[in-house]
Structures are given as structure tokens and as C-alpha cells.
Design a protein around this motif. Structure first.
Motif, PDB file in Angstrom:
ATOM      1  N   ALA A  12       7.795  -4.052   6.571  1.00 33.99           N
ATOM      2  CA  ALA A  12       7.526  -4.503   5.205  1.00 33.99           C
ATOM      3  C   ALA A  12       6.088  -4.179   4.811  1.00 33.99           C
ATOM      4  CB  ALA A  12       7.797  -6.006   5.093  1.00 33.99           C
ATOM      5  N   GLU A  13       5.150  -4.492   5.688  1.00 30.19           N
ATOM      6  CA  GLU A  13       3.737  -4.234   5.381  1.00 30.19           C
ATOM      7  C   GLU A  13       3.492  -2.728   5.249  1.00 30.19           C
ATOM      8  OE1 GLU A  13       1.327  -6.346   4.550  1.00 30.19           O
ATOM      9  OE2 GLU A  13      -0.116  -4.697   4.373  1.00 30.19           O
ATOM     10  N   GLY A  14       4.156  -1.932   6.092  1.00 30.39           N
ATOM     11  CA  GLY A  14       4.043  -0.469   5.991  1.00 30.39           C
ATOM     12  C   GLY A  14       4.512   0.007   4.619  1.00 30.39           C
ATOM     13  N   ALA A  15       5.603  -0.563   4.144  1.00 31.94           N
ATOM     14  CA  ALA A  15       6.133  -0.161   2.828  1.00 31.94           C
ATOM     15  C   ALA A  15       5.131  -0.491   1.729  1.00 31.94           C
ATOM     16  CB  ALA A  15       7.462  -0.874   2.575  1.00 31.94           C
ATOM     17  N   ILE A  16       4.550  -1.691   1.793  1.00 31.34           N
ATOM     18  CA  ILE A  16       3.578  -2.086   0.757  1.00 31.34           C
ATOM     19  C   ILE A  16       2.373  -1.146   0.799  1.00 31.34           C
ATOM     20  CG2 ILE A  16       1.971  -3.900   0.041  1.00 31.34           C
ATOM     21  CD1 ILE A  16       4.115  -5.941   1.046  1.00 31.34           C
ATOM     22  N   ARG A  17       1.912  -0.835   2.020  1.00 30.72           N
ATOM     23  CA  ARG A  17       0.753   0.058   2.153  1.00 30.72           C
ATOM     24  C   ARG A  17       1.079   1.485   1.723  1.00 30.72           C
ATOM     25  NH1 ARG A  17      -3.585  -1.929   6.081  1.00 30.72           N
ATOM     26  NH2 ARG A  17      -3.303  -4.165   5.818  1.00 30.72           N
ATOM     27  N   ALA A  18       2.359   1.855   1.759  1.00 29.76           N
ATOM     28  CA  ALA A  18       2.765   3.196   1.314  1.00 29.76           C
ATOM     29  C   ALA A  18       2.936   3.237  -0.206  1.00 29.76           C
ATOM     30  CB  ALA A  18       4.070   3.604   1.990  1.00 29.76           C
ATOM     31  N   GLY A  19       2.726   2.107  -0.863  1.00 30.27           N
ATOM     32  CA  GLY A  19       2.815   2.108  -2.318  1.00 30.27           C
ATOM     33  C   GLY A  19       4.180   1.730  -2.850  1.00 30.27           C
ATOM     34  N   CYS A  20       5.051   1.194  -1.985  1.00 30.78           N
ATOM     35  CA  CYS A  20       6.350   0.705  -2.472  1.00 30.78           C
ATOM     36  C   CYS A  20       6.090  -0.448  -3.443  1.00 30.78           C
ATOM     37  CB  CYS A  20       7.193   0.228  -1.284  1.00 30.78           C
ATOM     38  SG  CYS A  20       8.721  -0.581  -1.788  1.00 30.78           S
ATOM     39  N   ARG A  21       6.623  -0.340  -4.642  1.00 26.48           N
ATOM     40  CA  ARG A  21       6.390  -1.397  -5.627  1.00 26.48           C
ATOM     41  C   ARG A  21       7.678  -1.987  -6.189  1.00 26.48           C
ATOM     42  NH1 ARG A  21       2.678  -1.499  -3.141  1.00 26.48           N
ATOM     43  NH2 ARG A  21       0.473  -1.332  -3.697  1.00 26.48           N
ATOM     44  N   CYS A  22       8.827  -1.485  -5.712  1.00 28.99           N
ATOM     45  CA  CYS A  22      10.096  -2.110  -6.073  1.00 28.99           C
ATOM     46  C   CYS A  22      10.943  -2.228  -4.818  1.00 28.99           C
ATOM     47  CB  CYS A  22      10.859  -1.271  -7.101  1.00 28.99           C
ATOM     48  SG  CYS A  22      10.232  -1.429  -8.769  1.00 28.99           S
ATOM     49  N   TYR A  23      11.298  -3.453  -4.465  1.00 29.02           N
ATOM     50  CA  TYR A  23      12.101  -3.680  -3.262  1.00 29.02           C
ATOM     51  C   TYR A  23      13.288  -4.544  -3.640  1.00 29.02           C
ATOM     52  CZ  TYR A  23      13.531  -5.848   1.125  1.00 29.02           C
ATOM     53  OH  TYR A  23      14.261  -6.324   2.171  1.00 29.02           O
ATOM     54  N   PHE A  24      14.474  -4.074  -3.299  1.00 32.64           N
ATOM     55  CA  PHE A  24      15.708  -4.785  -3.641  1.00 32.64           C
ATOM     56  C   PHE A  24      16.502  -5.032  -2.373  1.00 32.64           C
ATOM     57  CE2 PHE A  24      14.544  -1.762  -6.971  1.00 32.64           C
ATOM     58  CZ  PHE A  24      14.260  -2.634  -8.006  1.00 32.64           C
ATOM     59  N   ALA A 145       6.843   1.372  13.918  1.00 36.80           N
ATOM     60  CA  ALA A 145       7.674   0.902  12.806  1.00 36.80           C
ATOM     61  C   ALA A 145       6.872   0.934  11.507  1.00 36.80           C
ATOM     62  CB  ALA A 145       8.195  -0.506  13.094  1.00 36.80           C
ATOM     63  N   ALA A 146       5.629   0.426  11.566  1.00 33.41           N
ATOM     64  CA  ALA A 146       4.769   0.446  10.373  1.00 33.41           C
ATOM     65  C   ALA A 146       4.474   1.888   9.954  1.00 33.41           C
ATOM     66  CB  ALA A 146       3.474  -0.305  10.645  1.00 33.41           C
ATOM     67  N   GLU A 147       4.113   2.720  10.931  1.00 38.94           N
ATOM     68  CA  GLU A 147       3.713   4.098  10.618  1.00 38.94           C
ATOM     69  C   GLU A 147       4.878   4.926  10.079  1.00 38.94           C
ATOM     70  OE1 GLU A 147       2.038   5.449  14.288  1.00 38.94           O
ATOM     71  OE2 GLU A 147       0.199   4.265  14.035  1.00 38.94           O
ATOM     72  N   LEU A 148       6.057   4.769  10.686  1.00 38.68           N
ATOM     73  CA  LEU A 148       7.180   5.612  10.268  1.00 38.68           C
ATOM     74  C   LEU A 148       7.715   5.227   8.894  1.00 38.68           C
ATOM     75  CD1 LEU A 148       9.220   6.334  13.546  1.00 38.68           C
ATOM     76  CD2 LEU A 148       7.496   7.742  12.403  1.00 38.68           C
ATOM     77  N   VAL A 149       7.593   3.948   8.545  1.00 36.99           N
ATOM     78  CA  VAL A 149       7.987   3.572   7.173  1.00 36.99           C
ATOM     79  C   VAL A 149       7.089   4.299   6.180  1.00 36.99           C
ATOM     80  CG1 VAL A 149       7.983   1.683   5.487  1.00 36.99           C
ATOM     81  CG2 VAL A 149       9.076   1.358   7.706  1.00 36.99           C
ATOM     82  N   MET A 150       5.792   4.343   6.483  1.00 42.99           N
ATOM     83  CA  MET A 150       4.863   5.042   5.578  1.00 42.99           C
ATOM     84  C   MET A 150       5.182   6.537   5.527  1.00 42.99           C
ATOM     85  SD  MET A 150       1.333   2.943   6.351  1.00 42.99           S
ATOM     86  CE  MET A 150       0.447   3.510   4.906  1.00 42.99           C
ATOM     87  N   LEU A 151       5.460   7.101   6.700  1.00 45.83           N
ATOM     88  CA  LEU A 151       5.830   8.519   6.748  1.00 45.83           C
ATOM     89  C   LEU A 151       7.128   8.782   5.978  1.00 45.83           C
ATOM     90  CD1 LEU A 151       5.348  11.376   7.956  1.00 45.83           C
ATOM     91  CD2 LEU A 151       6.780  10.665   9.895  1.00 45.83           C
ATOM     92  N   ALA A 152       8.069   7.846   6.088  1.00 48.46           N
ATOM     93  CA  ALA A 152       9.358   8.017   5.400  1.00 48.46           C
ATOM     94  C   ALA A 152       9.148   8.134   3.893  1.00 48.46           C
ATOM     95  CB  ALA A 152      10.284   6.843   5.726  1.00 48.46           C
ATOM     96  N   PHE A 153       8.231   7.326   3.348  1.00 46.12           N
ATOM     97  CA  PHE A 153       7.939   7.430   1.909  1.00 46.12           C
ATOM     98  C   PHE A 153       7.354   8.804   1.577  1.00 46.12           C
ATOM     99  CE2 PHE A 153       8.339   2.802   1.793  1.00 46.12           C
ATOM    100  CZ  PHE A 153       8.973   2.632   0.575  1.00 46.12           C
ATOM    101  N   ASP A 154       6.438   9.284   2.414  1.00 47.57           N
ATOM    102  CA  ASP A 154       5.810  10.583   2.144  1.00 47.57           C
ATOM    103  C   ASP A 154       6.826  11.721   2.216  1.00 47.57           C
ATOM    104  OD1 ASP A 154       3.359   9.522   1.632  1.00 47.57           O
ATOM    105  OD2 ASP A 154       2.518   9.927   3.616  1.00 47.57           O
TER     106      ASP A 154
END
Lengths: 350, 178
Positions: A12-24, A145-154
Motif C-alpha cells: 500500500a505504501e509503495g502504491a502511494i509513493r508511486a503516485g497512486c491516487r485512486c484505489y478501489f 513488495a514495496a519496490e515491485l509495486v512501484m515498478l509495476a506502476f512505472d
């Protein structure tokens, strides 16, 4: 600074740091802490947290947010992911970037909430209908887990292909120290000239997953598959551990991958030349490096929390160059390092 | 170096919290740690356990075949996990709720009346910290001060000095009895 976090919280924190701004989302165990974390923290970052009326609604909200140009994510666990599959196929068809987290439990059916890896086929070979792929990344530690979520967004943004994080209940629930990566500044998030963000002063954009003319649709899908080929060339990720002189290499990902790291250490202490090959990207699968390994290692033992799903990709990659036995557990049973070591000893001698 | 500790008891005894405090103290002291809870559709009074691994290199398996230390807070967890403890390991057993005697000659078993001690301190819920204090002594790896600091962080009870004080006292009592 290292903080002690659960895998679910780190994602979750990785997603927020990757700039995720809508979570459903729609809640389900064993990924509940991810939902809770987003509920608590995302609004503070100006984001939208919304608990939908169903999994199907949640994934279609992701479709809407992605089409509007926002970095967006949903998460669930196995049966919930099945419900999202139609929407995921639509995301793939419409070339919308989005991240989907699957904290796997044991299935099929309702199954139970214990850790398992039975959704590998669903994640890497379709799941939804039609000719598409997802980028699939499998973390093995809370840090990853944190890093790969961020990578997934990129990656999802770069290729306009939805990306899935394939985790499991053990990784979601366990705590480990994490050095959280720096947040991605908003200006580093790629622009979205294709988004339906208001057409004032420009021709309208259209986001659609279909074309009724087969010849035109064929061109759209050819372009999509050109992108998949490019991803296969550029985005293969894996880790090798103690493989240099190995006579047997364990092939395992995610939670099973880290358990096998302990197996390698114990085997080495007993003088057994055992190594580990851990796919990090499950799609694209690291076929080429595995094939190279098979040219010098006689036995590649695949270990999974399933009846042998990734095992098929291992055998396709190796094409008979090495022996490819399999060891797996079912129903949410997780083998201990000693149990795996006993299996190793059936194939390698000191 | 890789040390596995299993905390086991029934839901409501603070099993998961005791493990978390140990993991946090280990992290604060620069070690690699994992904390793995048993998770399931449990209720208060059901079984609860967690596994903590403390190591000087990245932890592989968060599951432990044979722990160096078992903290057994009730009879059923003593019966279930005592056979798994590594030879020369330690069992920290809550004699308030465990009537069985030492079951193994190759491990050290410390019987501590954790519930009575917690009652004495006026806070029945701090039996878990008595257990943790004894565990820290048996472990001999982390300074008690680091564990106290981690407990205070974990409880996060700013302004609840009374609660922190009784938990500190519980840790000290457990530590002194091991």
C-alpha cells in the motif's frame, strides 16, 4: 530509516509513493491490511479511497480512473481476482495502465486463506478472455513488495499494459524491516496525452477495448503484441543465488523462493552444491537465463505452493536440457525448509 | 547466525504483540528480522502463535522447523511445540497454565508463573511481557533496554505512563527470573 511493516502495508505504501491516487477495493482476507492502510493514508495524500459494492465494481472504477489519466490500483485475493477478470481483460484491450495486487490464498473455489500459489496460470496466461498479457511481478520479501509495486506502476505506464503483483498470504501477513523507496515526484509520472481528461482545445480521445472491423482490430492487437514482444526483450527479471557451481538448482518464486534460500544455505552446510533461481517477473518469464542455466546444471527442481503451474514454463524454457522434477504442496500447506531439503536429497548426492 | 523463536498461546494473551516487540527490538539493534503470525478465522480464546526470526543476514524462511526458543503460554501450545524445539534450546513455559512437567532432557525448560506475576503487578494482561523478559534473557542477544524501548514504541501509549510502567516492570520481572 528501516521500519517494521507487513507485506500488505508495504504494498500500500509503495502504491502511494508511486503516485497512486485512486484505489478501489472490496475487502477480503488475507489482504485486509492493504485496504486498511489505503483507507487511513491515501486521503491524506489527496487520493480517493473507495470501498466498492463488489469486486466487479472496483475493477471497473479502476478502468474509469485509468482512462481519466490517474495512477490507480485495486487489490484482492484469489476468488476476488477471478471476479475482476472481465475488467482486467478490458483494461488490457483498452491499453490502460493500472496495477492489480493478488494476495493469493489456496483455491479453487472459496478455498481457504492460507498462503498458496495456485493463481499462476490465471495471472500469466490470461485469466480473462482474449489475446492479452499482464506484466506479472512476484515479490519475495516485504522490501521487494514495496519496490515491485512501484515498478509495476512505472512499467504499466511505459507500455500501457496492466501489471499484476502476485503475492501470497504469507508475504502479506508477515512483518520485516523495510527501507521505503523515495516517493516518485508528480512531474516524473509520464504524461497521458491519450487520457479522456476533458477535450477542451483538442480533438476528443477515445478509450475503447474493441473494434468491430476485424482488419482494424487485427492492427490494434498486432501493435499490442509488438509491445508484448518488447516487454519480453527488456523487462525480464530474476535472481540467482549460489548457482555458480550448483549440481541442483531450485526454481521457486515469491514466498517459496525465500524458503528455498534457507534450503540452499542448509544444503551448502551439508556439502550439497545447491543453488536457487528465483523468477521475479513471472511474465515475462525468465526463459532465456533459465535455459542457459540448464546447459550446465543437471537438475532444476521446481518448488511451488501449487500442483505445478510455473513448472510448465520451466519445462518449456529448459526443453529437455536438464532434468526438471517438481515438488509442491496444496491447499495452503507451506513446506518447511527441512521438508524441501529432504526432496533435494532425492536428486543430489554429497 | 539465525535464531528462531515461537510464541504460542491462546488469543488474547498478547502472543502476537510479544513477538512484534522482540522483532522490533531486533531490527533496532541492526539485525534482520521477520515476524510471521498465524492468521486465520480465530477468536478470543482460540489458538494464536507467531514466529520471529532474528539473523545477521537476510532471513530466508520465516517459517521455523525447530525454534531455539519456545514461549508456551498455555498447555496446548506447550504440548504442540515442545517436541519441535532444537536440542539445547530453551522453553519458556507459563506454569500458571501448564501443569505438565518438563518433557525433554535435551532442552532447558524455565517454568515461570506468568499469570500470578502479572496479577501481582496489578495488570493481568502483562503476562506476555513477563514471558518476553524471560525470553530476552534466554536469548542473550538483545539488551533489555532495547526491548523496553521497542515495547514503548509498539504500545505507542503516549500519556499512558502507568501502562508503560507496569509493562516495563513485567519485562524486568521476567528477565530476572530466567
Amino acid at each position: 530509516m528501516r521500519v517494521l511493516m507487513r507485506g500488505n502495508e508495504a504494498m500500500a505504501e509503495g502504491a502511494i509513493r508511486a503516485g497512486c491516487r485512486c484505489y478501489f477495493c472490496y475487502p477480503i482476507t488475507p489482504q485486509g491490511e492493504l485496504v486498511e492502510y489505503m483507507a487511513r493514508h491515501l486521503p491524506r495524500h489527496g487520493g480517493v479511497f473507495l470501498q466498492a459494492e463488489s469486486e466487479v465494481a472496483a475493477i471497473n472504477m479502476v478502468y474509469g480512473a485509468a482512462a481519466a489519466g490517474v495512477r490507480t490500483m485495486t487489490s484482492s485475493s484469489s476468488p476476488g481476482i477471478s471476479l475482476k477478470m472481465e475488467g482486467i481483460s478490458y483494461l488490457a484491450g483498452a491499453r490502460l495502465p493500472a496495477v492489480i495486487v493478488n494476495v493469493m490464498r489456496a483455491g479453487p473455489g472459496l478455498g481457504n486463506i492460507a498462503p498458496a500459489q495456485g493463481d499462476y496460470f490465471q495471472a500469466t496466461k490470461g485469466g480473462g478472455h482474449g489475446d492479452y498479457r499482464l506484466i506479472v511481478l512476484a515479490p519475495s520479501t516485504v522490501q521487494e513488495a514495496a519496490e515491485l509495486v512501484m515498478l509495476a506502476f512505472d512499467l504499466s505506464d511505459r507500455y500501457r499494459v496492466p501489471a499484476m503483483i502476485l503475492a501470497d498470504g504469507m508475504l502479506g501477513q508477515m512483518m520485516e524491516p523495510v527501507e521505503l523507496p523515495e516517493p516518485i515526484p508528480p512531474e516524473k509520472i509520464p504524461p497521458r496525452p491519450w487520457a479522456v481528461s476533458g477535450a477542451k482545445g483538442r480533438p476528443p480521445n477515445v478509450i475503447s477495448s474493441f473494434d468491430l472491423d476485424p482488419y482494424r482490430f487485427r492492427e490494434i492487437l498486432r501493435a499490442l503484441w509488438d509491445t508484448y514482444r518488447e516487454i519480453e526483450e527488456k523487462e525480464v527479471r530474476w535472481e540467482e543465488y549460489a548457482t555458480e557451481d550448483a549440481e541442483l538448482v531450485l526454481v521457486a518464486y515469491g514466498t517459496m523462493g525465500r524458503i528455498c534460500r534457507t534450503v540452499v544455505r542448509r544444503a551448502r552446510k551439508e556439502g550439497l552444491r545447491v543453488g536457487l533461481f528465483r523468477p521475479i517477473s513471472l511474465w515475462p518469464f525468465p526463459s532465456e537465463p533459465l535455459r542457459k542455466l540448464a546447459e550446465r546444471v543437471p537438475v532444476l527442481l521446481t518448488v511451488e505452493l501449487s500442483a505445478g503451474q510455473m513448472w510448465e514454463d520451466v519445462r518449456l524454457a529448459v526443453e529437455g536440457r536438464a532434468k526438471t522434477p517438481f515438488y509442491g504442496e496444496l491447499g495452503g500447506v507451506v513446506p518447511t525448509p527441512d521438508e524441501v531439503l529432504r526432496e533435494v536429497k532425492k536428486h543430489v548426492h554429497s | 547466525m539465525e535464531i528462531g523463536v515461537i510464541f504460542a498461546g491462546f488469543g488474547g494473551q498478547g502472543i502476537l504483540l510479544a513477538g512484534k516487540v522482540l522483532a522490533r527490538a531486533g531490527m533496532d539493534q541492526g539485525f534482520e528480522v521477520t515476524w510471521l503470525p498465524s492468521y486465520g478465522p480465530e477468536m478470543r480464546g482460540g489458538t494464536a502463535n507467531c514466529t520471529v526470526v532474528i539473523a545477521d543476514e537476510p532471513v530466508g524462511s520465516p517459517i521455523v522447523d525447530s525454534p531455539q526458543i519456545l514461549v508456551a503460554m498455555n498447555g496446548p501450545s506447550f504440548e504442540r511445540f515442545a517436541p519441535k524445539v532444537a536440542p539445547k534450546g530453551t522453553i519458556v513455559a507459563n506454569s500458571s497454565l501448564i501443569s505438565q512437567g518438563a518433557s525433554r532432557g535435551d532442552v532447558r525448560t524455565l517454568f515461570i508463573p506468568m499469570n500470578e506475576i502479572a496479577q501481582d503487578l496489578g495488570e493481568p494482561r502483562c503476562a506476555n511481557m513477563v514471558a518476553l523478559g524471560a525470553t530476552v534473557k534466554a536469548l542473550g542477544l538483545l539488551p533489555l533496554a532495547a526491548v523496553i524501548a521497542a515495547m514503548e514504541e509498539e504500545l505507542g501509549a503516549r500519556g499512558r505512563e502507568k501502562l508503560l510502567a507496569v509493562n516495563r516492570e513485567a519485562l524486568l520481572r521476567g528477565y530476572s527470573l530466567a
